[in-house]
Design an enzyme around this catalytic site. Structure first.
Site, PDB file in Angstrom:
ATOM      1  N   ASP A   2      45.957  38.612  33.668  1.00 58.07           N
ATOM      2  CA  ASP A   2      46.055  39.997  34.136  1.00 58.07           C
ATOM      3  C   ASP A   2      47.165  40.121  35.173  1.00 58.07           C
ATOM      4  O   ASP A   2      47.504  39.139  35.850  1.00 58.07           O
ATOM      5  CB  ASP A   2      44.757  40.423  34.827  1.00 58.07           C
TER       6      ASP A   2
HETATM    7  N1  URA Z   1      39.868  36.305  33.268  1.00 59.62           N
HETATM    8  C1  URA Z   1      40.191  37.381  33.981  1.00 59.62           C
HETATM    9  O1  URA Z   1      39.317  38.137  34.401  1.00 59.62           O
HETATM   10  N2  URA Z   1      41.497  37.639  34.219  1.00 59.62           N
HETATM   11  C2  URA Z   1      42.487  36.836  33.807  1.00 59.62           C
HETATM   12  O2  URA Z   1      43.669  37.108  34.072  1.00 59.62           O
HETATM   13  C3  URA Z   1      42.140  35.686  33.067  1.00 59.62           C
HETATM   14  C4  URA Z   1      40.817  35.447  32.812  1.00 59.62           C
END
Ligand code: URA
Length: 260
Positions: free
Chosen positions: A110
């Site tokens: 993310d």
């Molecule tokens: N899980 C999440 O919540 N965010 C990420 O970026 C990767 C795994």
């Protein structure tokens, strides 16, 4: 690959980054692939990557010049995409796309997650590493609100029910206060008195999975950082920097991604 002599057509197509090996088999069976101008539907067909001209839907495909895998320590604030139509900051600006054309991120982090993100120009390896059936482990450090008790950690390990279904078994542990303090300092995190760091290892890659898992047991995530993918640890790679994997590191990932 060109030095290895003839290879199966579907493997060649996957290495060119056309699609996963299985999807390439479907392309062949559907009569969309030609070798030296003749359409081929036989899955056992072998091609010589150095000599044969292979095309999909009439467009010639070729192997990447040099197959590479690199690791980036992704900073917060960069989107995991090679192109954002809205012009936001993306990870493409952090990796050497001129030197290694065709690089793409293996899976995604993310925008508000930092840490280890792999890139490759090897379509088959990239697809295999994120394939849900391969169950490649990914380890995260999460700064969470509250102090997770044994029951919460146990629940994370057994699996929690998210809106898109139950999660697979995972590993979860609370960092001790010294280790947490060291990690928080290294990552520039402010750890409040009612916040803790959880290390969570999962084998799936669902959207915002770690955040949703921790929220579901009552501990919303304030910061998230990935420290390991399969056999590869982020180690001391500085934030925003990349490095090429060694042959041994690449071979270890390949072995993971081909085992099923
Ligand atoms: N899980 C999440 O919540 N965010 C990420 O970026 C990767 C795994």
């Amino acid at each position: 690959m060109s030095s290895q002599g003839p290879v199966r057509l579907q493997k060649f197509l996957a290495r060119c980054g056309v699609a996963s090996r299985r999807a390439c088999e479907e392309l062949i069976a559907a009569g969309r692939v030609s070798v030296n101008g003749a359409f081929v539907t036989e899955l056992g067909t072998k091609v010589d990557p150095a000599a044969d001209k292979v095309a999909v839907d009439g467009l010639e495909v070729s192997l990447p010049d040099e197959a590479v895998v690199l690791a980036l320590n992704k900073p917060v604030g960069f989107l995991t995409t090679m192109d954002d139509p809205q012009g936001r900051e993306t990870v493409a600006s952090l990796v050497p796309t001129d030197r290694y054309p065709g690089l793409f991120p293996v899976g995604r982090l993310d925008g508000d997650t930092s840490g280890l993100l792999l890139f490759t120009n090897d379509g088959e390896l990239g697809n295999n590493l994120i394939h849900p059936r391969k169950h490649v482990e990914k380890t995260y450090l999460a700064l969470v609100e509250g102090i997770p008790d044994d029951a919460a950690l146990d629940q994370l390990q057994k699996g929690v029910l998210l809106e898109d279904g139950p999660t697979l078994p995972a590993r979860a542990r609370l960092l001790g206060s010294n280790a947490a303090q060291k990690q928080a300092q290294a990552l520039g995190w402010q750890q409040g008195p009612r916040q803790r760091i959880v290390e969570l290892t999962i084998t799936e890659g669902r959207n915002r999975q770690v955040r949703r898992m921790l929220a579901s047991v009552g501990h919303p995530v304030r910061q998230l950082h990935r420290v390991r993918v399969g056999s590869l640890e982020l180690g001391g790679l500085p934030c925003g920097q990349w490095r090429l994997l060694t042959e041994e590191e690449t071979a270890a990932l390949e072995a993971l991604a081909t085992d099923c």
